[in-house]
Design a protein around this motif. Structure first.
Motif, PDB file in Angstrom:
ATOM      1  N   LEU A  81       3.241  -2.316  -1.038  1.00 22.44           N
ATOM      2  CA  LEU A  81       2.633  -1.483   0.001  1.00 22.44           C
ATOM      3  C   LEU A  81       1.547  -2.301   0.669  1.00 22.44           C
ATOM      4  CD1 LEU A  81       2.357   1.340   1.349  1.00 22.44           C
ATOM      5  CD2 LEU A  81       0.631   1.862  -0.401  1.00 22.44           C
ATOM      6  N   ARG A  82       1.654  -2.450   1.996  1.00 24.38           N
ATOM      7  CA  ARG A  82       0.659  -3.204   2.757  1.00 24.38           C
ATOM      8  C   ARG A  82      -0.122  -2.259   3.668  1.00 24.38           C
ATOM      9  NH1 ARG A  82       2.688  -9.023   5.130  1.00 24.38           N
ATOM     10  NH2 ARG A  82       2.570 -10.193   3.177  1.00 24.38           N
ATOM     11  N   LEU A  83      -1.437  -2.416   3.659  1.00 24.35           N
ATOM     12  CA  LEU A  83      -2.306  -1.660   4.556  1.00 24.35           C
ATOM     13  C   LEU A  83      -2.890  -2.626   5.573  1.00 24.35           C
ATOM     14  CD1 LEU A  83      -3.623   1.140   5.085  1.00 24.35           C
ATOM     15  CD2 LEU A  83      -5.590   0.306   3.790  1.00 24.35           C
ATOM     16  N   TYR A  84      -2.724  -2.308   6.862  1.00 26.72           N
ATOM     17  CA  TYR A  84      -3.160  -3.191   7.943  1.00 26.72           C
ATOM     18  C   TYR A  84      -4.337  -2.584   8.702  1.00 26.72           C
ATOM     19  CZ  TYR A  84       1.520  -5.272   7.386  1.00 26.72           C
ATOM     20  OH  TYR A  84       2.650  -5.868   6.891  1.00 26.72           O
ATOM     21  N   CYS A 111      -7.899  -1.705  17.705  1.00 23.76           N
ATOM     22  CA  CYS A 111      -7.940  -2.277  19.058  1.00 23.76           C
ATOM     23  C   CYS A 111      -6.874  -3.351  19.309  1.00 23.76           C
ATOM     24  CB  CYS A 111      -9.320  -2.853  19.367  1.00 23.76           C
ATOM     25  SG  CYS A 111     -10.626  -1.615  19.438  1.00 23.76           S
ATOM     26  N   ILE A 112      -5.729  -3.241  18.673  1.00 28.88           N
ATOM     27  CA  ILE A 112      -4.645  -4.188  18.950  1.00 28.88           C
ATOM     28  C   ILE A 112      -3.332  -3.438  19.086  1.00 28.88           C
ATOM     29  CG2 ILE A 112      -5.713  -6.125  17.720  1.00 28.88           C
ATOM     30  CD1 ILE A 112      -3.797  -5.579  15.406  1.00 28.88           C
ATOM     31  N   ASN A 114      -0.113  -9.393  13.429  1.00 29.22           N
ATOM     32  CA  ASN A 114      -1.368  -9.731  14.098  1.00 29.22           C
ATOM     33  C   ASN A 114      -2.534  -8.843  13.669  1.00 29.22           C
ATOM     34  OD1 ASN A 114      -0.329  -7.440  15.305  1.00 29.22           O
ATOM     35  ND2 ASN A 114      -1.047  -7.958  17.357  1.00 29.22           N
ATOM     36  N   ALA A 115      -2.448  -8.256  12.492  1.00 32.67           N
ATOM     37  CA  ALA A 115      -3.510  -7.376  12.016  1.00 32.67           C
ATOM     38  C   ALA A 115      -4.794  -8.170  11.750  1.00 32.67           C
ATOM     39  CB  ALA A 115      -3.068  -6.662  10.743  1.00 32.67           C
ATOM     40  N   HIS A 116      -5.929  -7.474  11.866  1.00 26.65           N
ATOM     41  CA  HIS A 116      -7.215  -8.119  11.568  1.00 26.65           C
ATOM     42  C   HIS A 116      -7.315  -8.460  10.083  1.00 26.65           C
ATOM     43  CE1 HIS A 116      -8.657  -7.149  15.568  1.00 26.65           C
ATOM     44  NE2 HIS A 116      -8.386  -5.869  15.368  1.00 26.65           N
ATOM     45  N   ASP A 117      -6.782  -7.573   9.256  1.00 21.65           N
ATOM     46  CA  ASP A 117      -6.878  -7.767   7.812  1.00 21.65           C
ATOM     47  C   ASP A 117      -5.700  -7.068   7.143  1.00 21.65           C
ATOM     48  OD1 ASP A 117      -7.880  -8.660   5.439  1.00 21.65           O
ATOM     49  OD2 ASP A 117      -9.471  -7.149   5.279  1.00 21.65           O
ATOM     50  N   VAL A 118      -5.309  -7.559   5.973  1.00 20.80           N
ATOM     51  CA  VAL A 118      -4.176  -7.001   5.238  1.00 20.80           C
ATOM     52  C   VAL A 118      -4.555  -6.834   3.780  1.00 20.80           C
ATOM     53  CG1 VAL A 118      -1.748  -7.274   4.587  1.00 20.80           C
ATOM     54  CG2 VAL A 118      -2.564  -8.183   6.770  1.00 20.80           C
ATOM     55  N   ARG A 137     -12.528   2.191  11.905  1.00 17.91           N
ATOM     56  CA  ARG A 137     -11.410   1.251  11.968  1.00 17.91           C
ATOM     57  C   ARG A 137     -10.100   2.034  11.951  1.00 17.91           C
ATOM     58  NH1 ARG A 137     -13.228  -3.369  13.706  1.00 17.91           N
ATOM     59  NH2 ARG A 137     -11.365  -4.424  12.869  1.00 17.91           N
ATOM     60  N   CYS A 138      -9.065   1.413  12.503  1.00 19.14           N
ATOM     61  CA  CYS A 138      -7.744   2.036  12.564  1.00 19.14           C
ATOM     62  C   CYS A 138      -6.816   1.319  11.581  1.00 19.14           C
ATOM     63  CB  CYS A 138      -7.196   1.948  13.985  1.00 19.14           C
ATOM     64  SG  CYS A 138      -5.649   2.851  14.241  1.00 19.14           S
ATOM     65  N   TYR A 139      -6.039   2.102  10.834  1.00 22.99           N
ATOM     66  CA  TYR A 139      -5.155   1.527   9.821  1.00 22.99           C
ATOM     67  C   TYR A 139      -3.730   2.079   9.951  1.00 22.99           C
ATOM     68  CZ  TYR A 139      -9.396   0.069   7.306  1.00 22.99           C
ATOM     69  OH  TYR A 139     -10.596  -0.498   6.953  1.00 22.99           O
ATOM     70  N   CYS A 140      -2.767   1.248   9.571  1.00 21.84           N
ATOM     71  CA  CYS A 140      -1.409   1.709   9.354  1.00 21.84           C
ATOM     72  C   CYS A 140      -0.865   0.930   8.161  1.00 21.84           C
ATOM     73  CB  CYS A 140      -0.522   1.538  10.591  1.00 21.84           C
ATOM     74  SG  CYS A 140       0.013  -0.150  10.933  1.00 21.84           S
ATOM     75  N   ALA A 141       0.289   1.339   7.647  1.00 26.24           N
ATOM     76  CA  ALA A 141       0.822   0.726   6.432  1.00 26.24           C
ATOM     77  C   ALA A 141       2.308   0.420   6.584  1.00 26.24           C
ATOM     78  CB  ALA A 141       0.601   1.650   5.237  1.00 26.24           C
ATOM     79  N   GLU A 142       2.783  -0.486   5.737  1.00 23.46           N
ATOM     80  CA  GLU A 142       4.207  -0.797   5.648  1.00 23.46           C
ATOM     81  C   GLU A 142       4.616  -0.845   4.181  1.00 23.46           C
ATOM     82  OE1 GLU A 142       5.476  -3.399   9.580  1.00 23.46           O
ATOM     83  OE2 GLU A 142       4.903  -4.467   7.748  1.00 23.46           O
ATOM     84  N   LEU A 143       5.801  -0.353   3.919  1.00 25.99           N
ATOM     85  CA  LEU A 143       6.398  -0.463   2.593  1.00 25.99           C
ATOM     86  C   LEU A 143       7.544  -1.455   2.697  1.00 25.99           C
ATOM     87  CD1 LEU A 143       6.362   0.878  -0.317  1.00 25.99           C
ATOM     88  CD2 LEU A 143       8.326   2.203   0.483  1.00 25.99           C
ATOM     89  N   GLY A 144       7.562  -2.432   1.788  1.00 27.75           N
ATOM     90  CA  GLY A 144       8.606  -3.448   1.861  1.00 27.75           C
ATOM     91  C   GLY A 144       8.786  -4.167   0.553  1.00 27.75           C
ATOM     92  N   ILE A 145       9.480  -5.278   0.599  1.00 28.58           N
ATOM     93  CA  ILE A 145       9.757  -6.059  -0.603  1.00 28.58           C
ATOM     94  C   ILE A 145       9.300  -7.499  -0.402  1.00 28.58           C
ATOM     95  CG2 ILE A 145      11.667  -4.657  -1.445  1.00 28.58           C
ATOM     96  CD1 ILE A 145      13.597  -6.594  -0.141  1.00 28.58           C
ATOM     97  N   LYS A 146       8.884  -8.117  -1.502  1.00 24.74           N
ATOM     98  CA  LYS A 146       8.493  -9.523  -1.492  1.00 24.74           C
ATOM     99  C   LYS A 146       9.716 -10.377  -1.796  1.00 24.74           C
ATOM    100  CE  LYS A 146       4.007 -10.682  -1.105  1.00 24.74           C
ATOM    101  NZ  LYS A 146       3.501 -11.865  -0.412  1.00 24.74           N
ATOM    102  N   LEU A 147      10.022 -11.299  -0.909  1.00 24.49           N
ATOM    103  CA  LEU A 147      11.125 -12.224  -1.144  1.00 24.49           C
ATOM    104  C   LEU A 147      10.617 -13.535  -1.739  1.00 24.49           C
ATOM    105  CD1 LEU A 147      13.159 -11.637   2.138  1.00 24.49           C
ATOM    106  CD2 LEU A 147      13.508 -10.591  -0.097  1.00 24.49           C
ATOM    107  N   SER A 148       9.339 -13.844  -1.482  1.00 20.88           N
ATOM    108  CA  SER A 148       8.685 -15.011  -2.071  1.00 20.88           C
ATOM    109  C   SER A 148       7.188 -14.839  -1.838  1.00 20.88           C
ATOM    110  CB  SER A 148       9.191 -16.313  -1.433  1.00 20.88           C
ATOM    111  OG  SER A 148       8.758 -16.403  -0.080  1.00 20.88           O
TER     112      SER A 148
END
Length: 225
Positions: A114-117, A121-122, A128-132, A153-164
């Motif tokens: 789970l990634r939080l970005y 303002c982008i 291109n997130a300011h921070d992850v 601050r504004c945030y959104c998230a992504e759910l994914g898998i690590k390939l490496s």
């Protein structure tokens, strides 16, 4: 042994290949990996507040009440306090089978992340997130608390898998949330963006979330691994 397993998993090797490389059984590799992930997730649960007390039951009860609305795959984030959010998701078996078929690996072999970005303002394009902030999720987890959000601050998230180590494949993207200000001095920080939008209505304001077509991308410098 676990150090070798972690190193090989980050290179994208399956449990079967790791077992062959280390001259051991798949069962022993899986046992060591699950033990490692359980130990690794314990401080995260404490830091992100995933241990739910009675005061934090409300988001879960609301999510369960309206779960029939979200029958399709989804990732949602809700702001439940000035510095904490609650995330929950559904990843269908069909999508898991598709990923498994494409990479010729059982989906259970992949590390779910789970990634939080910080997308303040982008126009967010996925890289291109300011921070992850990156969280390695335990098996069968379907929700997570994250705290320590920055004000205004504004945030959104992504759910994914690590390939490496440096390759992340996003599967779901959430809605965006804006954390309220914590100080009067923060007022007006977005005034220039609003003025720009009002004087040029042909384009969307920079502080509105922009969801682009999902694509595979590499981790850039500054991202949390």
């Amino acid at each position: 042994m676990i150090e070798e397993i972690v190193k090989l998993r980050r290179k994208g090797l399956s449990f079967r290949k790791i077992a062959a490389r280390l001259n051991t059984t798949v069962g022993k590799v899986q046992y060591q990996w699950k033990k490692y992930m359980k130990k690794k997730s314990e401080p995260l649960r404490h830091d992100t507040g995933s241990r739910i007390n009675k005061k934090e039951e409300k988001p879960l009860s609301i999510a369960n009440k309206y779960k029939h609305v979200h029958q399709e795959d989804h990732l949602c984030i809700w702001l439940i306090s000035p510095n904490k959010l609650y995330s929950f998701w559904r990843l269908s078996e069909e999508q898991k089978k598709l990923i498994s078929h494409y990479y010729q690996r059982p989906f259970a072999d992949f590390q779910l992340v789970l990634r939080l970005y910080d997308v303040t303002c982008i126009l967010f394009n996925g890289s291109n997130a300011h921070d992850v902030f990156e969280i390695f999720l335990p098996d069968n987890k379907k929700s997570w608390f994250i705290k320590g959000l920055k004000p205004n601050r504004c945030y959104c998230a992504e759910l994914g898998i690590k390939l490496s180590d440096h390759h992340f494949l996003p599967l779901l993207r959430s809605n965006a949330i804006h954390v309220p200000r914590s100080d009067v001095e923060q007022a007006g920080e977005l005034a220039k963006e609003l003025e720009w939008f009002q004087s040029s209505r042909r384009n969307a304001p920079k502080w509105v979330e922009h969801v682009s077509t999902y694509s595979f991308y590499e981790t850039k410098e500054g991202m949390v691994d």
